[in-house]
Motif scaffolding. Structure first.
Motif, PDB file in Angstrom:
ATOM      1  N   ARG A 120     -25.625  17.285  91.077  1.00  0.00           N
ATOM      2  CA  ARG A 120     -26.574  17.275  89.969  1.00  0.00           C
ATOM      3  C   ARG A 120     -27.650  18.349  90.157  1.00  0.00           C
ATOM      4  N   TRP A 125     -26.159  21.801  89.190  1.00  0.00           N
ATOM      5  CA  TRP A 125     -25.959  21.942  87.748  1.00  0.00           C
ATOM      6  C   TRP A 125     -27.297  22.032  87.004  1.00  0.00           C
ATOM      7  N   ASP A 126     -28.268  21.218  87.432  1.00  0.00           N
ATOM      8  CA  ASP A 126     -29.586  21.261  86.791  1.00  0.00           C
ATOM      9  C   ASP A 126     -30.247  22.624  87.007  1.00  0.00           C
ATOM     10  N   ARG A 156     -21.094  19.675  81.654  1.00  0.00           N
ATOM     11  CA  ARG A 156     -21.309  18.934  82.895  1.00  0.00           C
ATOM     12  C   ARG A 156     -22.530  18.015  82.847  1.00  0.00           C
ATOM     13  N   THR A 157     -23.553  18.419  82.083  1.00  0.00           N
ATOM     14  CA  THR A 157     -24.794  17.631  82.044  1.00  0.00           C
ATOM     15  C   THR A 157     -24.904  16.791  80.775  1.00  0.00           C
ATOM     16  N   LYS A 210     -27.790  17.790  78.219  1.00  0.00           N
ATOM     17  CA  LYS A 210     -29.168  17.504  78.629  1.00  0.00           C
ATOM     18  C   LYS A 210     -30.139  18.605  78.234  1.00  0.00           C
ATOM     19  N   GLN A 211     -29.720  19.880  78.334  1.00  0.00           N
ATOM     20  CA  GLN A 211     -30.611  21.009  78.078  1.00  0.00           C
ATOM     21  C   GLN A 211     -30.801  21.243  76.585  1.00  0.00           C
TER      22      GLN A 211
END
Length: 684
Positions: free
Chosen positions: A628, A631-632, A658-659, A662-663
């Motif tokens: 995580r 990826w973040d 992958r997230t 989120k972004q």
């Protein structure tokens, strides 16, 4: 070249200066101080032979050895051809493998030669004092005797030393100590003769004063004659220096010889530094500044940004003082505009946009003033156009693509108004087109960028007469960038054809000047892209080896990841990660540097950094914090970039998958990315 052949060489250098590259400024000064010192007349060496008036030549021009495995024949030959070895001693030199090897080799090939220590900083024999080991300034090979086999023994030796530290011998006495050691005479003898020479000068002045009371008229006439002759000689020397740093400079640039360019700049600078700085007039300050500009430019090309920065800042002080004295003098304005440009360029290289904008803004303003003072002068127009060009670069880097493109188009228009067009003007026209192509790519319009890049290459072809190495470099870079655009558009065969043309150019250039670090780094980008072509053609082993070799250089890159070369290494690592052949140790090193913030200023490398971080996360345990985190971090890197290239859109899509969106950028439209982009290595 074998050892016996080297040993038989007759000494052709008075001394070889051995030093750590961290001590380059002092090494440069010492080199000049030794070569320009005038020996007292009728001085003989220890064997009764007459000595020349100057200790010339002294060898200093040492190649960068940090990535080498051996001293190299050129250095071995120079060491063997030197009467003595002068070692600049500092804690950095004490830890330098190459300084140590140079001392050992000198003692092997010249067992009767003299080794002299020039103490710059640190403390001799501090390694014998517990807790002060890091202060040691004497290399181990200088503290212990060398055996017949070339290996160090346990027998301690005390080198002849000149202490240049504050509170030591002082520069004058320390220099005399070295001179005495080099020529083989007792120190008190050369000190006495040097003092006698200075006393004679004082006596001449005193006698002139007495004679002045007796025959003022005669002396006045003689003085005027002497003054006129001195002024004539000074004018002749100044004219020669001006020729060296103006007319001769572009001729040497054209053939791409950094060694000759560097020698011209150093000699010109030495001429002015040997004079009383307080007595330099405004014109001399301007010429000194132009010499500093040349030294800085060569340092920049050789990959020595700190040395370049020092030269440009010192030049700015000189040109600023001259401009303040005469603010409406066209030449003063021009000289200072060059200083502002190079200082601003240094900040640009460091991705310090606020300071880059300040100095490049001043450069633009000074260009406008040049036009106001001399509207029809071609150089005035050239500088005004260059001001637009550099503002465009800053605007592009902060994401103002429309403003940047307008600046580049205006710069090209202004450059084309300059008639007749000389080499420099043509170079700037090529650069304006190139910058516009890069801006279009950053804005996400690869089709328009490809057209502009082709126009750049055609313009180079129109200007090229086959003898200009800088144009050859621009063509090779343009072909590499064209290949990248075609890869992004999914046209791999066309991209590989462009790379083959570029690779041929790089091979020809590097064969002409193997020491040109900038050319070698530029070719790394070419090789990284060529690896994709080799992979597609079945040469997977060779492609993987190339990408690993290039990306592995991040372990040896200097600074905080702001060098353009780092961008090339990251591209290679991103491609290796995409193909699944990245070296685990390189990925681990990259992760360490990435999380430490080393690459934050490389805005254009955001997609490559993201691709590497995605691969790092993919390799971690599913559901784990390390995955995580990687990826973040990839998402943060992409969010901080304002670019919209195909490669960037690809990595954004991969991060969002992958997230789970989120972004913020996950809501953007990322259509228009072909599945075949970059050979499909990032397709999911």
């Amino acid at each position: 070249m074998n050892g016996a052949a080297i040993k038989e060489a007759e000494p052709s250098y008075w001394a070889f200066i051995s030093y750590s590259h961290a001590d380059i400024p002092f090494a440069t000064w010492l080199h000049r101080a030794l070569e320009t010192y005038r020996l007292p007349r009728h001085l003989q060496d220890g064997e009764g032979r007459d000595l020349p008036r100057r200790l010339f030549p002294v060898f200093r021009d040492r190649q960068e050895l940090e990535a080498a495995n051996d001293l190299g024949d050129r250095l071995r030959e120079a060491i063997a051809a030197s009467r003595c070895l002068v070692v600049i001693c500092s804690p950095r030199a004490a830890k330098s493998r190459w300084v140590d090897e140079e001392i050992r080799y000198f003692r092997t090939v010249r067992p009767d030669g003299v080794v002299l220590a020039a103490i710059l900083s640190g403390e001799p024999h501090a390694s014998d004092i517990p807790g002060r080991e890091d202060e040691e300034c004497l290399p181990r090979a200088l503290r212990f005797a060398t055996g017949p086999d070339g290996e160090l023994t346990d027998t301690r030796v005390e080198p002849l030393a000149a202490d240049f530290r504050e509170g030591g011998d002082g520069k004058r006495l320390a220099r005399l100590k070295l001179v005495a050691g080099i020529i083989g005479v007792k120190l008190d003898r050369i000190v006495r003769r040097d003092a006698q020479r200075r006393h004679r000068r004082l006596a001449i002045l005193a006698a002139a004063s007495v004679l002045g009371m007796i025959g003022t008229s005669l002396l006045a006439y003689t003085a005027v004659r002497a003054r006129d002759e001195a002024q004539y000689q000074r004018a002749q020397a100044d004219s020669l220096v001006e020729f060296m740093i103006t007319d001769l400079k572009p001729r040497l640039e054209k053939v791409g010889r950094l060694d000759v360019l560097d020698s011209v700049g150093e000699r010109a600078l030495s001429y002015y530094e040997d004079q009383d700085q307080d007595e330099l007039d405004i014109d001399a300050l301007g010429r000194k500044a132009r010499a500093l500009h040349l030294v800085g430019e060569v340092a920049n090309l050789r990959g020595q940004p700190e040395q370049a920065r020092r030269s440009f800042i010192e030049a700015a002080k000189a040109t600023g003082a001259a401009l303040q004295d005469d603010p409406d003098n066209w030449q003063r304005v021009f000289d200072h505009s060059q200083s502002e440009f190079w200082v601003g360029y240094g900040f640009y290289e460091q991705a310090d946009w606020p300071n880059a904008a300040v100095h490049l803004g001043r450069y633009r303003d000074l260009g406008r003033k040049l036009v106001a003072l001399k509207p029809d002068d071609p150089t005035s127009k050239l500088e005004a156009a260059s001001g637009e060009l550099n503002l465009g670069v800053v605007n592009r880097e902060i994401g103002r693509f429309g403003d940047a493109l307008a600046s580049f188009d205006e710069a090209e228009r202004l450059y084309r108004l300059i008639q007749p067009q000389d080499r420099m003007t043509r170079m700037f026209i090529v650069q304006a087109i190139s910058h516009a192509a890069t801006t279009l790519a950053y804005a996400g319009d690869e089709v328009a960028a490809e057209k502009r890049r082709i126009r750049q290459i055609l313009q180079i072809d129109a200007y090229d007469d086959g003898s200009d190495r800088q144009l050859d470099r621009y063509r090779a870079i343009g072909l590499d960038q064209l290949a990248g655009l075609r890869f992004a558009l999914g046209r791999m065969n066309e991209g590989c054809a462009s790379l083959q043309l570029a690779d041929r150019r790089w091979r020809e250039l590097i064969a002409l000047d193997p020491d040109n670090k900038a050319w070698a780094q530029d070719r790394d980008f070419d090789r990284a892209q060529m690896a994709l072509c080799k992979w597609r053609a079945g040469g997977k082993g060779e492609a993987a080896a190339d990408l690993r070799a290039i990306s592995g250089k991040i372990a040896h890159s200097e600074g905080n990841g702001t060098d353009e070369a780092d961008e090339f290494y990251l591209v290679a690592l991103a491609y290796a990660a995409g193909l699944g052949v990245a070296e685990p140790a390189t990925l681990a090193l990259y992760a360490k540097r990435e999380y430490a913030g080393d690459f934050e200023k490389l805005a254009s490398s955001a997609p490559a950094r993201a691709a590497i971080l995605i691969a790092i996360g993919d390799a971690e345990k599913p559901g784990g914090k390390a995955r995580r985190k990687a990826w973040d971090r990839a998402g943060e890197v992409l969010a901080a970039s304002g670019h919209r290239t195909v490669l960037e859109r690809l990595q954004k899509d991969r991060v969002c998958r992958r997230t789970r969106g989120k972004q913020e950028f996950c809501s953007e439209d990322r259509a228009g990315v072909p599945a075949s982009a970059f050979g499909g290595i990032f397709a999911e």
